[in-house]
Design an enzyme around this catalytic site. Structure first.
Site, short mmCIF file in Angstrom:
data_model
loop_
_atom_site.label_atom_id
_atom_site.label_comp_id
_atom_site.label_asym_id
_atom_site.label_seq_id
_atom_site.Cartn_x
_atom_site.Cartn_y
_atom_site.Cartn_z
N ASP A 99 71.84 35.62 66.82
CA ASP A 99 71.81 34.61 67.89
C ASP A 99 71.81 35.24 69.28
O ASP A 99 71.11 34.77 70.19
CB ASP A 99 73.06 33.72 67.73
CG ASP A 99 72.93 32.37 68.42
OD1 ASP A 99 71.85 32.10 68.97
OD2 ASP A 99 73.90 31.60 68.39
N TRP A 161 77.68 33.06 76.77
CA TRP A 161 76.98 33.54 75.58
C TRP A 161 77.20 35.02 75.31
O TRP A 161 76.74 35.53 74.29
CB TRP A 161 75.46 33.31 75.73
CG TRP A 161 74.94 33.71 77.09
CD1 TRP A 161 74.67 32.85 78.14
CD2 TRP A 161 74.65 35.03 77.58
NE1 TRP A 161 74.24 33.57 79.23
CE2 TRP A 161 74.21 34.90 78.92
CE3 TRP A 161 74.71 36.30 77.01
CZ2 TRP A 161 73.85 36.00 79.70
CZ3 TRP A 161 74.35 37.39 77.79
CH2 TRP A 161 73.92 37.23 79.11
N LYS A 185 82.91 23.67 74.58
CA LYS A 185 81.46 23.57 74.86
C LYS A 185 80.95 24.99 75.04
O LYS A 185 81.04 25.57 76.11
CB LYS A 185 81.26 22.74 76.13
CG LYS A 185 79.93 22.01 76.23
CD LYS A 185 78.68 22.81 76.02
CE LYS A 185 78.18 23.47 77.28
NZ LYS A 185 77.04 24.38 77.02
N PRO A 186 80.39 25.58 73.95
CA PRO A 186 79.86 26.95 74.07
C PRO A 186 78.50 26.95 74.76
O PRO A 186 77.93 25.89 75.04
CB PRO A 186 79.74 27.40 72.62
CG PRO A 186 79.70 26.16 71.79
CD PRO A 186 80.26 25.02 72.60
N GLU A 188 74.59 27.13 75.28
CA GLU A 188 73.41 26.72 74.50
C GLU A 188 72.59 27.92 74.04
O GLU A 188 71.78 27.82 73.12
CB GLU A 188 72.54 25.77 75.33
CG GLU A 188 72.01 26.32 76.64
CD GLU A 188 72.99 26.24 77.82
OE1 GLU A 188 74.22 26.09 77.57
OE2 GLU A 188 72.52 26.32 78.97
N GLU A 260 86.96 32.07 85.07
CA GLU A 260 86.71 33.50 84.85
C GLU A 260 85.23 33.71 85.12
O GLU A 260 84.40 33.35 84.29
CB GLU A 260 87.01 33.87 83.39
CG GLU A 260 88.39 33.50 82.91
CD GLU A 260 89.45 34.47 83.35
OE1 GLU A 260 89.13 35.41 84.10
OE2 GLU A 260 90.61 34.28 82.96
N CYS A 295 81.23 40.73 81.75
CA CYS A 295 81.68 40.31 83.09
C CYS A 295 82.36 41.46 83.81
O CYS A 295 82.25 41.59 85.03
CB CYS A 295 82.62 39.14 82.97
SG CYS A 295 83.91 39.46 81.77
N GLU A 394 75.54 40.80 90.75
CA GLU A 394 75.76 41.07 89.32
C GLU A 394 74.43 40.96 88.57
O GLU A 394 73.75 39.94 88.63
CB GLU A 394 76.73 40.02 88.76
CG GLU A 394 77.03 40.21 87.30
CD GLU A 394 77.94 39.12 86.74
OE1 GLU A 394 77.65 37.93 86.94
OE2 GLU A 394 78.94 39.48 86.12
N1 LIG Z 1 85.25 36.72 83.82
C1 LIG Z 1 85.02 36.66 82.53
O1 LIG Z 1 85.93 36.77 81.73
C2 LIG Z 1 83.61 36.44 82.04
C3 LIG Z 1 83.35 36.60 80.68
C4 LIG Z 1 82.06 36.39 80.23
C5 LIG Z 1 81.05 36.03 81.14
N2 LIG Z 1 81.32 35.90 82.45
C6 LIG Z 1 80.28 35.54 83.41
O2 LIG Z 1 79.42 34.56 82.85
C7 LIG Z 1 78.10 34.70 83.34
C8 LIG Z 1 77.10 34.68 82.21
O3 LIG Z 1 77.33 33.65 81.36
P1 LIG Z 1 76.40 32.36 81.34
O4 LIG Z 1 75.01 32.67 81.77
O5 LIG Z 1 76.62 31.72 80.01
O6 LIG Z 1 77.05 31.48 82.50
P2 LIG Z 1 76.69 30.00 82.89
O7 LIG Z 1 77.53 29.68 84.04
O8 LIG Z 1 75.24 29.78 82.99
O9 LIG Z 1 77.15 29.17 81.62
C9 LIG Z 1 78.48 29.18 81.16
C10 LIG Z 1 78.76 27.86 80.46
O10 LIG Z 1 78.72 26.82 81.42
C11 LIG Z 1 77.88 25.78 80.95
N3 LIG Z 1 77.31 25.09 82.10
C12 LIG Z 1 76.17 25.37 82.79
N4 LIG Z 1 75.99 24.47 83.79
C13 LIG Z 1 77.03 23.62 83.73
C14 LIG Z 1 77.40 22.49 84.51
N5 LIG Z 1 76.66 22.06 85.54
N6 LIG Z 1 78.56 21.87 84.20
C15 LIG Z 1 79.33 22.29 83.18
N7 LIG Z 1 79.01 23.33 82.39
C16 LIG Z 1 77.87 24.00 82.67
C17 LIG Z 1 76.88 26.51 80.09
O11 LIG Z 1 76.21 25.63 79.23
C18 LIG Z 1 77.76 27.51 79.38
O12 LIG Z 1 78.42 26.90 78.31
C19 LIG Z 1 78.10 35.99 84.09
O13 LIG Z 1 78.10 35.74 85.47
C20 LIG Z 1 79.38 36.68 83.68
O14 LIG Z 1 79.91 37.57 84.58
C21 LIG Z 1 82.59 36.07 82.91
C1 LIG Z 2 86.52 43.42 77.18
N1 LIG Z 2 85.45 42.88 76.42
C2 LIG Z 2 85.76 42.89 75.01
C3 LIG Z 2 84.33 43.70 76.70
C4 LIG Z 2 85.23 41.49 76.75
C5 LIG Z 2 84.84 41.21 78.15
C6 LIG Z 2 84.77 39.75 78.41
C7 LIG Z 2 83.80 39.43 79.45
O1 LIG Z 2 82.62 39.50 79.36
NA NA Z 3 70.08 32.75 70.78
#
Ligand SMILES: NC(=O)c1ccc[n+]([C@@H]2O[C@H](COP(=O)([O-])OP(=O)(O)OC[C@H]3O[C@@H](n4cnc5c(N)ncnc54)[C@H](O)[C@@H]3O)[C@@H](O)[C@H]2O)c1
Ligand SMILES: C[N+](C)(C)CCCC=O
Ligand code: NA
Length: 504
Positions: A99, A161, A185-186, A188, A260, A295, A394
């Site tokens: 996935d 994701w 809500k994970p 998509e 986060e 992140c 980023e």
């Molecule tokens: N700080 C942390 O622990 C951490 C961990 C992982 C990822 N990230 C950050 O996440 C980003 C990448 O992930 P992404 O592309 O999935 O982020 P994203 O913001 O596009 O999506 C995250 C989630 O928010 C939902 N979403 C999107 N628009 C929305 C809206 N208008 N209202 C409510 N929910 C909505 C998405 O469907 C998804 O489930 C990067 O910037 C990364 O740094 C941070």
């Molecule tokens: C520390 N890990 C396992 C890399 C998870 C980071 C979480 C954010 O992306």
């Molecule tokens: Na996928």
């Protein structure tokens, strides 16, 4: 190669302990980023489904089989989920890789971490029973007081994701440990394993409505969750722009949020390190693990000028040795990025860096041997200045940018020269210097002589534009608890603030 023919389950939304077709019956294709093929589909929830899930969650809290459980009882459910995750580890890891493009090795490690996180919060749920009610001594003859820790209520968990199941579990496990009812809500772009979590909850008999899983698009499924009047908190991990939208929606109802968000974390390497190879490997791991889609990725290398040339040489040697392949192949250490959109975005960052005058020291393109799939070579960029996009923004891909420094002061200034504040790493054998950096870094996470190791016991989160609130550790649990003070008047004497009418 692992079995790429693991069947992709065709699931519905998981609401109130049952699989339920979305009201509008829409579905979203699942794309395998290694092949660009559609391998299945997931249900697309909308506001109507959010309403049904919130109602199911509210009912769960009102019912004794969830709302009146002790921490020890909830811990049993969490441990049963952990055991099931381990039992299904191989299938779950393969599904995660198909996935998201994550290497099978990393997906398998994620499943261990998922089980470990459930176990950790099971321990904390048990410990909560003795902390649920804490007497507070006021030295008063008239009042008896105590403080209760209670579940916050119905919570919305919106997740990204890059670690599809693990980022969800960092929230699901403490929310359930606290006794909340949750709606997950994970993303998509990678939802399969989160839906499989629904099946696990069904199998272990988690009380209905305690966890509900709504897959769907951000604005259509996440939006209504963030603005729902009966959702008591939103815990979000994802991008800055989405975080802002969620905070705006939640602000209308004064709903608490924890965010986060992203980062542009530095790794500072000093010339006193004993072993260039050890430092080079951590530097690589800090930016190329999970194909840089982390992140906390240490995406800015700040290296002391005196060793810069030798260190870059070493980095190049290690980088050339990374196996880039289908994530299910043995020893694959760099898979594709998650989607066509992310692929275009990463390549655009690289071409913008080039046009701004930076040098692509290594990589920067699709690997020649891979004709299909969203693959990007591990990329190292030099001749970077602090006004360039590649220094400031980023990328969320396998792209490291490099700057050199002469003095410690200069290194600190460069490290903090970012709107983000999630993590920072320093490599030096000088203990006092590491202490100075620990104080100076404007972040929530500090790594000394390493980058990225993460433990359930420690708080995870940032400051500045990386957001606020903490996942993991006791802080992760506290964020799903309501603190309630109880004050009882125990004196037989009248309060005597007003003049008593009986004495008139
Ligand atoms: N700080 C942390 O622990 C951490 C961990 C992982 C990822 N990230 C950050 O996440 C980003 C990448 O992930 P992404 O592309 O999935 O982020 P994203 O913001 O596009 O999506 C995250 C989630 O928010 C939902 N979403 C999107 N628009 C929305 C809206 N208008 N209202 C409510 N929910 C909505 C998405 O469907 C998804 O489930 C990067 O910037 C990364 O740094 C941070
Ligand atoms: C520390 N890990 C396992 C890399 C998870 C980071 C979480 C954010 O992306
Ligand atoms: Na996928």
């Amino acid at each position: 190669m692992a079995n790429r023919n693991v069947p992709i389950p065709r699931r519905q939304l998981y609401i109130g302990g049952e699989w339920r077709e979305p009201v509008k019956k829409n579905r979203i294709p699942i794309i395998n980023p290694a092949t660009e093929e559609i391998i299945g589909d997931i249900p697309a929830a909308t506001a109507e489904d959010v309403d049904i899930a919130v109602e199911a969650a509210r009912k769960a809290i009102a019912r004794d089989d969830w709302g009146s459980t002790t921490g020890a009882q909830r811990a049993k459910y969490l441990r049963a989920i952990a055991a099931k995750v381990l039992e299904k580890k191989s299938v779950l890891a393969t599904l995660e890789s198909l996935d998201s493009g994550k290497t099978l090795f990393e997906s398998a490690a994620d499943m261990d971490d998922v089980a470990g996180c459930f176990e950790y919060y099971a321990d904390l749920a048990e410990a909560l029973d003795s902390r649920r009610k804490t007497p507070v001594n006021l030295n008063s003859d008239s009042f008896k007081t105590y403080v209760l820790r209670e579940p916050l209520g119905v919570v919305g968990l919106i997740t990204p994701w890059n670690y599809p199941l693990l980022m969800a579990i960092w929230k699901v496990a403490p929310a359930l440990a606290a006794g909340c009812a949750a709606i997950l809500k994970p993303s998509e772009l990678a939802s399969i394993t989160c839906l499989e979590l629904g099946e696990i909850c069904r199998e272990i008999g988690l009380p209905s409505g305690a966890l509900n899983i709504l897959t769907g698009l951000g604005p259509e499924a996440g939006g209504p969750l963030a603005s729902h009047p009966h959702v008591d908190k939103i815990s979000f991990t994802g991008s800055g722009p989405t975080g802002s939208k969620i905070m705006t929606a939640a602000a209308q109802l004064v709903k608490p949020v924890s965010l986060e968000l992203g980062g542009k974390s530095p790794i500072v390497v000093f010339d006193d390190i004993d072993n260039l190879d050890i430092a080079a490997e951590w530097t690589l791991f800090g930016i190329f693990a999970n194909t840089g889609q982390v992140c906390s990725a240490t995406s800015r290398l700040i290296v002391q000028e005196s060793i810069a040339s030798a260190f870059l040489d070493r980095l190049l040697k290690w980088t050339k040795n990374i196996k880039i392949s289908d994530p299910l192949e043995e020893d694959c250490k760099l898979g594709p990025v998650v989607s066509a959109g992310q692929y275009e975005k990463v390549l655009k960052f690289i071409s913008n860096a080039k046009s701004e005058g930076a040098t692509i020291l290594y990589g920067g393109e699709r690997p020649q041997h891979l004709k299909k799939g969203y693959y990007v070579q591990p990329t190292i960029i030099t001749d970077v200045n602090t006004s360039m996009e590649i220094w400031k923004e980023e990328v969320f891909g396998p792209v490291l940018c490099v700057k050199t420094f002469k003095t410690e002061e200069e290194a600190i200034e460069l490290a903090n020269d970012t709107k983000y504040g999630l993590a920072a790493a320093v490599m030096s054998k000088d203990v006092k210097r590491c202490e100075r950096f620990t104080k100076a870094f404007q972040t929530g996470i500090i790594w000394i002589n390493c980058s990225q190791p993460t433990f359930n016991q420690l708080p995870w989160g940032g400051k500045k534009r990386s957001g606020f609130g903490r996942d993991l550790g006791e802080w992760g649990l506290e964020s799903f608890l309501n603190i309630k003070q109880v004050t009882e008047y125990t004196s037989a004497e009248p309060w005597a603030f007003y003049k008593s009418p009986s004495r008139n």
